[in-house]
Each structure stands twice: as C-alpha cells, then as structure tokens.
Design a protein around this motif. Structure first.
Motif, PDB file in Angstrom:
ATOM      1  N   TRP A 156      22.596  41.104 -55.341  1.00 23.00           N
ATOM      2  CA  TRP A 156      23.802  40.822 -54.567  1.00 23.00           C
ATOM      3  C   TRP A 156      24.155  41.963 -53.630  1.00 23.00           C
ATOM      4  N   VAL A 157      24.430  41.598 -52.365  1.00 20.22           N
ATOM      5  CA  VAL A 157      24.555  42.582 -51.282  1.00 20.22           C
ATOM      6  C   VAL A 157      25.801  42.292 -50.455  1.00 20.22           C
ATOM      7  N   MET A 158      26.566  43.331 -50.170  1.00 23.82           N
ATOM      8  CA  MET A 158      27.743  43.177 -49.313  1.00 23.82           C
ATOM      9  C   MET A 158      27.325  42.877 -47.880  1.00 23.82           C
ATOM     10  N   VAL A 169      34.960  47.608 -54.344  1.00 19.74           N
ATOM     11  CA  VAL A 169      33.518  47.632 -54.091  1.00 19.74           C
ATOM     12  C   VAL A 169      32.743  47.698 -55.396  1.00 19.74           C
ATOM     13  N   ASP A 170      33.225  48.482 -56.356  1.00 19.61           N
ATOM     14  CA  ASP A 170      32.547  48.638 -57.644  1.00 19.61           C
ATOM     15  C   ASP A 170      33.134  47.658 -58.647  1.00 19.61           C
ATOM     16  N   ASN A 177      25.653  45.563 -53.880  1.00 20.57           N
ATOM     17  CA  ASN A 177      24.884  46.642 -53.270  1.00 20.57           C
ATOM     18  C   ASN A 177      25.212  46.807 -51.794  1.00 20.57           C
ATOM     19  N   ALA A 178      24.873  47.973 -51.264  1.00 17.06           N
ATOM     20  CA  ALA A 178      25.121  48.284 -49.859  1.00 17.06           C
ATOM     21  C   ALA A 178      24.274  47.382 -48.958  1.00 17.06           C
ATOM     22  N   PRO A 179      24.754  47.091 -47.744  1.00 16.99           N
ATOM     23  CA  PRO A 179      24.019  46.193 -46.836  1.00 16.99           C
ATOM     24  C   PRO A 179      22.586  46.626 -46.558  1.00 16.99           C
ATOM     25  N   GLU A 180      22.345  47.937 -46.523  1.00 18.46           N
ATOM     26  CA  GLU A 180      20.990  48.422 -46.203  1.00 18.46           C
ATOM     27  C   GLU A 180      19.987  48.152 -47.317  1.00 18.46           C
ATOM     28  N   ALA A 281      23.400  37.345 -50.915  1.00 22.99           N
ATOM     29  CA  ALA A 281      22.393  37.746 -51.895  1.00 22.99           C
ATOM     30  C   ALA A 281      21.018  37.735 -51.259  1.00 22.99           C
ATOM     31  N   ILE A 282      20.168  38.649 -51.715  1.00 26.70           N
ATOM     32  CA  ILE A 282      18.758  38.582 -51.331  1.00 26.70           C
ATOM     33  C   ILE A 282      18.212  37.216 -51.762  1.00 26.70           C
ATOM     34  N   THR A 283      18.660  36.781 -52.932  1.00 29.36           N
ATOM     35  CA  THR A 283      18.251  35.480 -53.489  1.00 29.36           C
ATOM     36  C   THR A 283      19.273  34.411 -53.094  1.00 29.36           C
ATOM     37  N   TYR A 284      19.641  34.374 -51.829  1.00 25.67           N
ATOM     38  CA  TYR A 284      20.772  33.543 -51.395  1.00 25.67           C
ATOM     39  C   TYR A 284      20.651  32.050 -51.738  1.00 25.67           C
ATOM     40  N   PRO A 285      19.458  31.438 -51.802  1.00 27.12           N
ATOM     41  CA  PRO A 285      19.432  30.003 -52.119  1.00 27.12           C
ATOM     42  C   PRO A 285      20.013  29.661 -53.489  1.00 27.12           C
ATOM     43  N   ASP A 286      20.049  30.636 -54.403  1.00 34.51           N
ATOM     44  CA  ASP A 286      20.527  30.308 -55.758  1.00 34.51           C
ATOM     45  C   ASP A 286      22.054  30.309 -55.865  1.00 34.51           C
TER      46      ASP A 286
END
Length: 317
Positions: A156-158, A169-170, A177-180, A281-286
């Motif tokens: 999961w990413v902001m 944020v925490d 996690n940070a956008p980068e 999310a990196i895994t956004y489809p879920d």
C-alpha cells in the motif's frame, strides 16, 4: 485494507430489491419507499459514528436509488453526494473476475491454462512444485497462494503530490508507504512469488495442493489481473477502462489518479477525527478501485443483467 476503519463508507445494496421489482409496481410505490429510506439513513448519520457515506440500490431494470449522506471532507464541509468517489476495497475484486472472462471471450486466455504460460517467470507452490496453478484457481481463491506479512507491509502506497500536514501517515492498522516505493505489478509479484525474490516466503503458499482448498487471497487476485495484462499486452487499468468502465459509462471511476478527478475524492478517516492520506496499492486490482455510488449503480445493474443473460459486456455463453 483499512476498509473496516474508514469513516467514509460505500454501502452497496442489491438485496431482494431485484426480486421485489419483478412483483411490485415500482413507479407507483418507490417514491414513498425512498422517503422512508432517506429517513432511516439520516438516522444512521445522526448517530455520529460516521462522517459520510453513500448508498446505491439497483434492480434488473436499472439503478433505483443513489444518494450521499453527510460530509466527504469534515474540514472543508464538503457534502458527500452520489458522485463523490472513494476506494471500494475488495469489492474491486469483482472487476478482476469480469476482466478474466472478457479476456477469455476475446480469445486471449483460457481459464484452465496454467498461470506460468503467460509469465516470463514461473510461480509454483513449493510444497507441490509439480502441480501447475491455473487461472481458474486464482479466480476462485483455490490457488494456494496466500497473503504474507510482506504483502501487508509493502503493497500500500500513498498517492503523490498531497499535503500530508495533519494527516495520520503512520496508521497502526496498515503500513502506508511513500510514493517513491511504487513499482509495477509484475516486479512486485516476482519479488513475492519466485524463490529468488526478496520478499519470497514459503509461508506465502498453503501446504495443500492447488485446487483443493479455498483461501481468500489478495496476492492471487493480483496475479490473476497480471495474467490479463500479459495476455492482452496492456496494463490492467487500461484493459478494464476499455472493456468495462467506458462501455458502462462509469466516467468517475478508475484505478489511479490519471483515470479519476481527485477533487471529487472523499477524505479518508481512521477515526471520526483522524484523516488519512489518499492511497493506492502496487497490487491495486485487489482493492483500489475508486468509484461513486452513481457509477456503482451502473456496474451492479450490468452484473444483475448479466446474471440473467441480458448483459452488454459479455456474450450470454
């Protein structure tokens, strides 16, 4: 996925309204029902446990009700409307199933194909290395792939370019996690599911043979979406926009900041007072589809019609 902690809530109700509309004169009676529903939902809002939410009701004849209640942003006193957008968490997974079936209809894949047929790397259950995992097993959560701690910590990413002052944020519920830290779905899955991957764990797989046990799996769903990417040659967000969102007229919906107007996005809250950053999310489809009650009405109507063999996205067979 924070879905139990957000004070921004999507209530999607299809319920017995589908059957009810087949036996009742809807046009004559529904205005009174709407008034009663408005009253009941306002009572939920007035209880003070939630800042804002939206409700959609659909039937086989189409959307019947879509309305927002309360505030989408407490600080700015922005009203929650039927066109406010928010992430809908794991309801997003239904679109992965629909996308898989569309890809099969287009001749791009077959449900019973082994997953590794479409990947440039192999994914095997270490407890059953000779048993291939199929797309159907991913779609039905019987692949044996399960969610590890690394998934919860890394996925999961902001969203970038947002003012984080005053935001939590925490979160104690889940790491944002940070956008980068954002990477592609393929890169993340390879790191999680291949033996040389930096996040690989045997605990990410059930000891039971693939196809023999149901175990809800975010990672399995994301892998299914990635198979659609590999089979179609386009990313999952683009594939679903072309074959699902656009044909249904879901103009306010999307998977990322490029597909939606973030000005229409509700603020997210951990508690009644504590706002969270917007995230994906990196895994956004879920679990990261952003949509509105109005758009979800269109989507659910299509699912009802499709169930009855009258859908527009897939052929009846």
């Amino acid at each position: 996925m924070l879905k139990n902690l957000l004070c921004s809530l999507l209530l999607v109700l299809s319920l017995p309204w589908i059957a009810w509309t087949q036996t009742k004169p809807m046009q004559a009676e529904f205005p009174l029902q709407k008034d009663s529903l408005d009253t009941a939902l306002n009572e939920i809002l007035e209880a003070g446990k939630i800042n804002g939410f939206m409700v959609a009701i659909v039937g086989g004849s189409g959307p019947l009700y879509a309305k927002g209640f309360g505030l989408a942003d407490v600080a700015d006193s922005t009203a929650y409307t039927a066109n406010t957008i928010q992430p809908i968490a794991s309801v997003s997974k239904t679109m992965v199933g629909l996308a898989i079936m569309k890809a099969q209809e287009l001749g791009l894949l077959d449900l019973d194909d082994p997953v590794s047929k479409y990947l440039s790397w192999n994914v095997d259950n270490p407890h059953h290395p000779d048993v291939q995992i199929s797309i159907r097993q991913l779609a039905t959560h019987t692949s044996g792939i399960v969610d590890s701690k690394e998934y919860m910590d890394k996925a999961w990413v902001m969203l970038p370019d947002q003012d984080l002052e005053g935001l939590l944020v925490d979160s104690p519920a889940q790491t944002l996690n940070a956008p980068e830290s954002m990477v592609s779905i393929g890169e993340f899955l390879k790191a999680m599911l291949t033996k040389d991957g930096k996040y690989y764990r045997e605990e990410g797989f059930l000891e039971q043979k693939p196809g023999t046990r149901f175990q809800y799996s975010n990672m399995g769903t994301t892998l299914a979406a990635y198979v659609v990417e590999c089979a179609s040659g386009e990313d999952f967000a683009a594939f679903t926009k072309k074959h699902i969102l656009d044909p249904l007229g879901m103009r306010s919906s999307g998977w990322n900041a490029e597909q939606v107007d973030l000005r229409a996005h509700s603020r997210l809250y951990l508690t009644h007072e504590l706002p969270l950053p917007l995230y994906t999310a990196i895994t956004y489809p879920d679990g990261a589809l952003m949509t509105s009650a109005q758009d979800m009405s269109l989507y659910l109507t299509e699912l009802v019609r499709g169930f009855n063999g009258k859908g527009t996205l897939l052929k009846p067979e």
